[in-house]
Design a protein around this motif. Structure first.
Motif, mmCIF file in Angstrom:
data_model
loop_
_atom_site.group_PDB
_atom_site.id
_atom_site.type_symbol
_atom_site.label_atom_id
_atom_site.label_comp_id
_atom_site.label_asym_id
_atom_site.label_seq_id
_atom_site.Cartn_x
_atom_site.Cartn_y
_atom_site.Cartn_z
ATOM 1 N N ASP A 279 -2.742 17.170 -13.196
ATOM 2 C CA ASP A 279 -3.532 17.998 -12.289
ATOM 3 C C ASP A 279 -4.953 17.483 -12.084
ATOM 4 N N LEU A 280 -5.316 16.425 -12.781
ATOM 5 C CA LEU A 280 -6.636 15.831 -12.559
ATOM 6 C C LEU A 280 -6.690 14.973 -11.303
ATOM 7 N N VAL A 281 -5.529 14.595 -10.772
ATOM 8 C CA VAL A 281 -5.481 13.654 -9.655
ATOM 9 C C VAL A 281 -5.562 14.407 -8.328
ATOM 10 N N ASP A 282 -6.424 13.927 -7.454
ATOM 11 C CA ASP A 282 -6.555 14.465 -6.097
ATOM 12 C C ASP A 282 -6.445 13.281 -5.138
ATOM 13 N N LEU A 283 -5.434 13.314 -4.256
ATOM 14 C CA LEU A 283 -5.197 12.212 -3.323
ATOM 15 C C LEU A 283 -5.659 12.540 -1.915
ATOM 16 N N THR A 284 -6.502 13.557 -1.774
ATOM 17 C CA THR A 284 -7.046 13.899 -0.459
ATOM 18 C C THR A 284 -7.694 12.666 0.165
ATOM 19 N N TRP A 285 -7.418 12.456 1.460
ATOM 20 C CA TRP A 285 -7.858 11.214 2.116
ATOM 21 C C TRP A 285 -9.368 11.065 2.106
ATOM 22 N N TRP A 286 -10.082 12.068 2.587
ATOM 23 C CA TRP A 286 -11.538 11.953 2.708
ATOM 24 C C TRP A 286 -12.211 12.284 1.386
ATOM 25 N N ARG A 287 -13.068 11.385 0.937
ATOM 26 C CA ARG A 287 -13.739 11.556 -0.346
ATOM 27 C C ARG A 287 -14.488 12.879 -0.414
ATOM 28 N N ALA B 81 -4.737 -2.606 0.400
ATOM 29 C CA ALA B 81 -4.771 -2.935 1.819
ATOM 30 C C ALA B 81 -5.344 -4.336 2.022
ATOM 31 N N ARG B 82 -5.079 -4.908 3.167
ATOM 32 C CA ARG B 82 -5.544 -6.265 3.466
ATOM 33 C C ARG B 82 -7.065 -6.336 3.424
ATOM 34 N N ASP B 83 -7.575 -7.338 2.727
ATOM 35 C CA ASP B 83 -9.010 -7.609 2.636
ATOM 36 C C ASP B 83 -9.779 -6.513 1.906
ATOM 37 N N HIS B 84 -9.095 -5.710 1.116
ATOM 38 C CA HIS B 84 -9.788 -4.794 0.211
ATOM 39 C C HIS B 84 -9.789 -5.447 -1.167
ATOM 40 N N ALA C 213 6.213 14.639 3.145
ATOM 41 C CA ALA C 213 4.906 14.185 2.652
ATOM 42 C C ALA C 213 4.152 13.486 3.778
ATOM 43 N N GLU C 214 2.876 13.773 3.854
ATOM 44 C CA GLU C 214 2.060 13.196 4.918
ATOM 45 C C GLU C 214 1.581 11.806 4.520
ATOM 46 N N GLU C 215 1.735 10.853 5.427
ATOM 47 C CA GLU C 215 1.264 9.495 5.176
ATOM 48 C C GLU C 215 -0.231 9.422 5.469
ATOM 49 N N PRO C 216 -0.970 8.622 4.707
ATOM 50 C CA PRO C 216 -2.401 8.466 4.993
ATOM 51 C C PRO C 216 -2.611 7.654 6.258
ATOM 52 N N PRO C 217 -3.778 7.770 6.884
ATOM 53 C CA PRO C 217 -4.071 6.928 8.041
ATOM 54 C C PRO C 217 -4.017 5.459 7.663
ATOM 55 N N PRO C 218 -3.814 4.580 8.649
ATOM 56 C CA PRO C 218 -3.829 3.144 8.355
ATOM 57 C C PRO C 218 -5.167 2.733 7.752
ATOM 58 N N ARG D 174 0.839 -1.205 0.000
ATOM 59 C CA ARG D 174 0.000 0.000 0.000
ATOM 60 C C ARG D 174 0.873 1.254 0.000
ATOM 61 N N ARG D 175 1.958 1.234 0.776
ATOM 62 C CA ARG D 175 2.856 2.387 0.841
ATOM 63 C C ARG D 175 3.517 2.627 -0.516
ATOM 64 N N ALA D 176 3.916 1.564 -1.180
ATOM 65 C CA ALA D 176 4.491 1.696 -2.522
ATOM 66 C C ALA D 176 3.456 2.243 -3.496
ATOM 67 N N ALA D 177 2.224 1.737 -3.399
ATOM 68 C CA ALA D 177 1.149 2.203 -4.276
ATOM 69 C C ALA D 177 0.862 3.684 -4.043
ATOM 70 N N HIS D 178 0.957 4.118 -2.789
ATOM 71 C CA HIS D 178 0.735 5.535 -2.484
ATOM 72 C C HIS D 178 1.845 6.399 -3.081
#
Length: 323
Positions: free
Chosen positions: A208-216, A232-235, A309-314, A193-197
């Protein structure tokens, strides 16, 4: 008729299909039997996509306009030749024996149990904690168009090429696109997941079309989210050749990179994919021969962390366990 049944020869096995005339897909009146015949027609592809992977089943007992059942545990009554893999869910300290496809008849038996969609893990039964498939999910927000998804796909392809990774695109069955990369099963879910991020951040730098903001709810509604959380596991997401549970019986279909600009996801259905498959074969047939090491992406992740760079929540595990 509701009480009728047919027996289908699937390789060296026979599967009994009850209620074959039940309409599952009302847009064209396609039935449970039509669904089974579709999966038989693309059996090489669907088995390759599912083989040895824990698999969640999306079941529609009365057709796709009725109740939808998300099923982790194998439905009761399976023949003795249907294999499972036991998964442990730490959140509840419980286990579930999930379908683990080995043979086309396993898929048709799942159809007999009203399965329309197949959602496999990105790891295999040999070591379920070490993924061998990195999944790039291009997820458009409500105001983004499929043309936007195509544009992001080309940027993702460019970055993959620079990494020396082979990406295998497919339509999602919805409004997005998936790209799969076979990886060596050397890392756990958190690292993948970290590599994918880190990859998603690089795509975002270039597009510029990409937005990686955590909350939809906080994302630009006209953007595309490169969803690294699918690693992520079980996704899980719909496999290649999985039908989507919609009235039009749309199929998540492998495409070539040179088809990205012209292929319309709505054109791939249980009626149109079998002749395409007969002509082209499985476009993902070579995926197991193109293994990528994610070490460079993990170096990117370390670099980004040093740069602040800020890491996303688990990533949380799935929210419930089906009976």
């Amino acid at each position: 008729m509701a009480g009728s049944a047919v027996e289908l020869e699937v390789g060296d096995r026979v599967v009994r299909l009850s209620s074959p005339d039940r309409v599952y897909f009302p847009a064209r009146g396609e039935t449970k039997l039509d669904l089974a015949k579709y999966y038989i027609a693309v059996s090489d592809g669907i088995v390759r996509a599912l083989r040895n992977r824990p698999c969640m089943l999306h079941r529609f007992p009365t057709g796709v306009t009725g109740e939808k059942v998300h099923q982790k545990r194998l439905p009761k009554g399976a023949p003795d030749w249907v294999r499972t893999v036991r998964i442990h869910f730490p959140r509840w300290n419980r286990t579930a024996d999930e379908l683990c496809v080995q043979h086309p008849a396993d898929v048709i038996w799942a159809v007999q149990m009203s399965t329309v969609e197949f959602h496999p893990w990105n790891s295999r039964s040999f070591d379920v904690e070490k993924p061998d498939e990195w999944r790039i999910d291009l997820d458009p927000m409500p105001q983004a168009t499929y043309a936007d998804v195509r544009r992001v796909a080309h940027v993702a392809h460019e970055v993959l090429d620079e990494l020396g990774a082979t990406g295998w695109p497919k339509t999602s069955g919805g409004k997005g696109m998936h790209v799969y990369v076979r990886i060596a099963p050397d890392h756990g879910f958190a690292d993948v997941r970290r590599a994918a991020h880190a990859f998603a951040r690089e795509v975002a730098r270039r597009c510029d079309l990409v937005d990686l903001t955590w909350w939809r709810k906080d994302r630009n509604p006209a953007s595309v989210f490169v969803d690294y959380n699918q690693n992520a596991r079980d996704h899980t997401i719909r496999s290649a050749y999985s039908v989507r549970g919609v009235p039009e019986a749309i199929v998540s279909t492998p495409i070539r990179w040179d088809e990205v600009d012209d292929a319309d996801p709505r054109d791939f259905t249980i009626a149109t994919v079998p002749p395409r498959f007969a002509e082209l074969g499985d476009l993902h047939a070579g995926i197991d021969d193109a293994v990528f090491l994610i070490d460079e992406l993990l170096e990117w992740a370390d670099r980004d962390a040093r740069d602040g760079a800020e890491e996303p929540p688990p990533a949380d595990e799935a929210q419930d366990l089906d009976a």
